[in-house]
Design a protein around this motif. Structure first.
Motif, mmCIF file in Angstrom:
data_model
loop_
_atom_site.group_PDB
_atom_site.id
_atom_site.type_symbol
_atom_site.label_atom_id
_atom_site.label_comp_id
_atom_site.label_asym_id
_atom_site.label_seq_id
_atom_site.Cartn_x
_atom_site.Cartn_y
_atom_site.Cartn_z
ATOM 1 N N TYR A 149 0.830 -1.196 0.000
ATOM 2 C CA TYR A 149 0.000 0.000 0.000
ATOM 3 C C TYR A 149 0.870 1.253 0.000
ATOM 4 N N ALA A 150 0.377 2.283 -0.645
ATOM 5 C CA ALA A 150 1.157 3.508 -0.766
ATOM 6 C C ALA A 150 1.125 4.324 0.511
ATOM 7 N N ALA A 151 0.023 4.317 1.226
ATOM 8 C CA ALA A 151 -0.135 5.206 2.376
ATOM 9 C C ALA A 151 0.012 4.442 3.685
ATOM 10 N N PRO A 152 0.990 4.808 4.522
ATOM 11 C CA PRO A 152 1.113 4.153 5.822
ATOM 12 C C PRO A 152 0.053 4.673 6.778
ATOM 13 N N PRO A 153 -0.204 3.938 7.883
ATOM 14 C CA PRO A 153 -1.147 4.430 8.876
ATOM 15 C C PRO A 153 -0.699 5.757 9.463
ATOM 16 N N ARG A 154 -1.656 6.469 10.083
ATOM 17 C CA ARG A 154 -1.382 7.760 10.685
ATOM 18 C C ARG A 154 -0.187 7.691 11.621
ATOM 19 N N GLY A 155 0.785 8.556 11.387
ATOM 20 C CA GLY A 155 1.908 8.670 12.300
ATOM 21 C C GLY A 155 3.024 7.681 12.049
ATOM 22 N N ALA A 156 2.843 6.713 11.156
ATOM 23 C CA ALA A 156 3.886 5.720 10.927
ATOM 24 C C ALA A 156 5.008 6.328 10.111
ATOM 25 N N THR A 157 6.253 5.951 10.407
ATOM 26 C CA THR A 157 7.393 6.456 9.663
ATOM 27 C C THR A 157 7.612 5.680 8.379
ATOM 28 N N SER A 158 7.037 4.473 8.297
ATOM 29 C CA SER A 158 7.181 3.631 7.119
ATOM 30 C C SER A 158 6.019 2.662 7.099
ATOM 31 N N PRO A 159 5.596 2.206 5.920
ATOM 32 C CA PRO A 159 4.466 1.279 5.908
ATOM 33 C C PRO A 159 4.793 -0.089 6.449
ATOM 34 N N HIS A 160 6.074 -0.415 6.666
ATOM 35 C CA HIS A 160 6.375 -1.763 7.120
ATOM 36 C C HIS A 160 7.458 -1.830 8.191
ATOM 37 N N ARG A 161 7.935 -0.701 8.673
ATOM 38 C CA ARG A 161 8.919 -0.712 9.748
ATOM 39 C C ARG A 161 8.248 -0.247 11.037
ATOM 40 N N PRO A 162 8.549 -0.872 12.177
ATOM 41 C CA PRO A 162 7.905 -0.479 13.417
ATOM 42 C C PRO A 162 8.412 0.871 13.901
ATOM 43 N N ALA A 264 -5.633 4.279 7.254
ATOM 44 C CA ALA A 264 -4.611 5.246 6.859
ATOM 45 C C ALA A 264 -5.197 6.298 5.921
ATOM 46 N N ARG A 265 -6.007 5.850 4.990
ATOM 47 C CA ARG A 265 -6.563 6.781 3.998
ATOM 48 C C ARG A 265 -7.535 7.764 4.632
ATOM 49 N N HIS A 266 -8.283 7.302 5.624
ATOM 50 C CA HIS A 266 -9.286 8.162 6.262
ATOM 51 C C HIS A 266 -8.778 8.760 7.582
ATOM 52 N N ARG A 267 -7.512 8.569 7.874
ATOM 53 C CA ARG A 267 -6.896 9.100 9.092
ATOM 54 C C ARG A 267 -7.643 8.647 10.346
ATOM 55 N N ALA A 268 -8.041 7.395 10.345
ATOM 56 C CA ALA A 268 -8.708 6.803 11.511
ATOM 57 C C ALA A 268 -7.683 6.038 12.333
ATOM 58 N N ARG A 269 -7.846 6.069 13.622
ATOM 59 C CA ARG A 269 -6.995 5.278 14.510
ATOM 60 C C ARG A 269 -7.453 3.818 14.421
ATOM 61 N N LEU A 270 -6.501 2.891 14.528
ATOM 62 C CA LEU A 270 -6.818 1.467 14.408
ATOM 63 C C LEU A 270 -6.402 0.719 15.671
ATOM 64 N N HIS A 271 -7.374 -0.006 16.245
ATOM 65 C CA HIS A 271 -7.097 -0.928 17.347
ATOM 66 C C HIS A 271 -7.445 -2.335 16.870
ATOM 67 N N VAL A 272 -6.591 -3.308 17.197
ATOM 68 C CA VAL A 272 -6.865 -4.708 16.860
ATOM 69 C C VAL A 272 -6.992 -5.505 18.156
ATOM 70 N N ASP A 273 -8.164 -6.071 18.344
ATOM 71 C CA ASP A 273 -8.387 -6.961 19.481
ATOM 72 C C ASP A 273 -7.933 -8.365 19.071
ATOM 73 N N ALA A 274 -6.694 -8.698 19.454
ATOM 74 C CA ALA A 274 -6.120 -10.010 19.150
ATOM 75 C C ALA A 274 -5.982 -10.824 20.424
ATOM 76 N N ALA A 275 -6.967 -10.682 21.320
ATOM 77 C CA ALA A 275 -6.912 -11.417 22.580
ATOM 78 C C ALA A 275 -6.809 -12.919 22.335
ATOM 79 N N TYR A 276 -7.520 -13.409 21.348
ATOM 80 C CA TYR A 276 -7.484 -14.831 21.016
ATOM 81 C C TYR A 276 -6.364 -15.134 20.029
ATOM 82 N N GLY A 277 -6.340 -14.437 18.918
ATOM 83 C CA GLY A 277 -5.432 -14.797 17.838
ATOM 84 C C GLY A 277 -4.024 -14.268 17.946
ATOM 85 N N GLY A 278 -3.741 -13.426 18.921
ATOM 86 C CA GLY A 278 -2.424 -12.801 18.990
ATOM 87 C C GLY A 278 -1.272 -13.780 19.084
ATOM 88 N N SER A 279 -1.501 -14.924 19.719
ATOM 89 C CA SER A 279 -0.405 -15.890 19.881
ATOM 90 C C SER A 279 -0.032 -16.578 18.577
#
Length: 475
Positions: A149-162, A264-279
């Motif tokens: 994707y061309a646009a990283p999430p809001r505030g990210a320095t790169s689309p794939h680097r933490p 990222a495109r709509h400048r929305a904050r993203l939360h992921v509930d990975a309580a189950y799948g995070g592992s």
């Protein structure tokens, strides 16, 4: 009167050894008396047995056998998540090494609200939370995940680097982590931030919005990218999208890369509930199911689900550690300015709680003991079990499979049974103490739910579970 022995101090181990023998013997006695995954008789009979063992809660004179009697009663009346036929909920059998570590925490009794109550535990927590945050926000391999994707999430320095300063907090589980995620969003974006979630989102998310005085959530049937795009395009103001990586009913994972791109495109904050799948992050075979999670502003993890930890073992990871400054508080007796300036770590902003246990120890011991390979192998085992059970159901002419499992949850039902009959079958198995199955509603029908979290479950156990349901279903 003699002072009862203490668990800690130089004489603590000597005092504990005979008590531990008593506990272990009582656990075995209770399990043998139970004889299955759940105590038989239903609520009234279980309650009567507990009342008989307890007697007077606060007698005038103490009972030196109280430990044995009450532990035995609790074990006899427990739902045993280590039994292969106990498969209703995200309720895992804890690893022995994790339970042993938890004993050390109970003995030492550190309190994670100031450094002088938990010197080593505070450093251990800092190291572990940083490591797990890095696990969530690890660099995505070139060509994968959000790199397309061309646009990283809001505030990210790169689309794939933490981000360089990702962090995590220890919580009591998914509910507290989700509440914290919404609190951070509110403090960063204001009280008008609008939560958007799917109908399959965990109940703790809309409840957290209510508790925090946020606007009523916008709930859409699913976070299908087309539906989410339409919703984001019609709303004004700060927006928070809550995606799910492992729903409680089916284990489904929302399309995280596409959702991250839209946020990222709509400048929305993203939360992921990975309580189950995070592992799934620990498994080389299944990690790619979470591609896109590294774009989230915050992520819920819960290792007392697919992590084999004793309750409680939750975390909230954040991509930008600066977000956590919203939790900063001052209490002179815990984190006085001059103490902090002198180098004493400030723990008060690491939780909404004040007194809290160092639940980090059991997690750290588990990760260090098993390593990535060992923990990933456990994840793979239960995912394989779910696939095998789904194949058994699909091949059986008397049963219907809802869909192939995403993680380790399988929904199934006797093909000719009504919803009322299915509910009755589940309750019959519970009352008889023969099996613990969950229930879920999907496609406008009621399904039995098997959540497989026991890595020692064998194929014969899965076949036996299906036979048990078949034998209990009215013809």
């Amino acid at each position: 009167m003699n002072t009862p022995p203490l668990a800690s101090g130089p004489d603590g181990p000597t005092s504990l050894r005979p008590l531990l023998d008593t506990v272990l013997e009582a656990l075995g006695e209770g399990a043998r008396a139970r004889g299955g995954p759940l105590p038989a008789g239903g609520p009234s009979e279980v309650a009567a047995r507990v009342r008989a063992a307890l007697g007077d809660v606060l007698p005038d004179e103490g009972d030196p056998e109280a430990l044995r009697h009450l532990v035995r009663a609790l074990a006899e009346g427990a739902a045993d998540p280590a039994d292969p036929l106990c498969a209703a909920h995200l309720h895992c059998p804890p690893l022995a090494v994790a339970a042993a570590a938890d004993l050390a925490v109970s003995v030492l009794n550190p309190s994670m609200d100031s450094w002088d109550q938990a010197p080593a535990a505070s450093e251990l927590e800092a190291q572990l939370t940083r490591a797990l945050a890095n696990e969530v926000y690890v660099e995505t391999p070139r060509g994968a995940g959000l790199c397309r994707y061309a646009a990283p999430p809001r505030g990210a320095t790169s689309p794939h680097r933490p981000a360089a300063n990702n962090d995590a907090l220890v919580t009591t589980g998914g509910t507290e982590s989700n509440q914290l995620a919404l609190l951070l969003a509110r403090e960063i974006h204001g009280p008008g931030v609008q939560l958007i979630c799917g109908a399959n989102a965990h109940h703790s998310l809309p409840r957290a919005a209510w508790l925090l005085g946020m606007p009523d959530p916008v709930t859409i049937p699913t976070l299908d990218p087309t539906a989410l795009e339409t919703t984001l395009s019609t709303l004004q103001g700060p927006l928070l999208v809550a995606a799910t990586a492992g729903t409680t009913d089916t284990g489904q994972i929302d399309p995280l890369p596409e959702i991250a791109h839209l946020c990222a495109r709509h400048r929305a904050r993203l939360h992921v509930d990975a309580a189950y799948g995070g592992s799934l992050l620990f498994s080389t075979r299944h990690r790619d199911k979470l591609t896109g999670i590294e774009a989230a502003d915050s992520v819920t993890l819960d290792l007392h689900k697919l992590g084999w930890q004793p309750v409680a073992a939750g975390l909230l990871a954040v991509r930008d550690g600066q977000d956590l400054t919203a939790l900063n508080q001052r209490a002179d007796y815990l984190n006085a300015d001059d103490d902090t300036e002198a180098g004493l770590p400030d723990l008060l902003g690491r939780s909404l709680r004040t007194t809290r246990r160092p639940d980090v120890l059991k997690i750290a011991v588990t990760l260090k003991t098993l390593g990535r390979t060992g923990l990933g192998a456990l994840v793979d085992q239960v995912c394989d079990q779910a696939r095998e059970f789904a194949e058994l159901v699909d091949a059986h002419p008397g049963f219907e499979l809802h869909e192939q499992p995403t993680i380790s949850t399988v929904l199934f039902r006797p093909a000719s049974a009504t919803d009322d009959a299915i509910a009755a079958v589940r309750r019959k198995l519970l009352t008889d103490g023969r099996a613990v199955l969950g229930r879920a509603r999907a496609a406008n029908r009621l399904w039995l739910k098997a959540t497989l979290l026991n890595p020692t479950t064998r194929p014969a156990d899965l076949a036996g579970l299906l036979e048990l349901v078949e034998g209990t279903t009215p013809r």
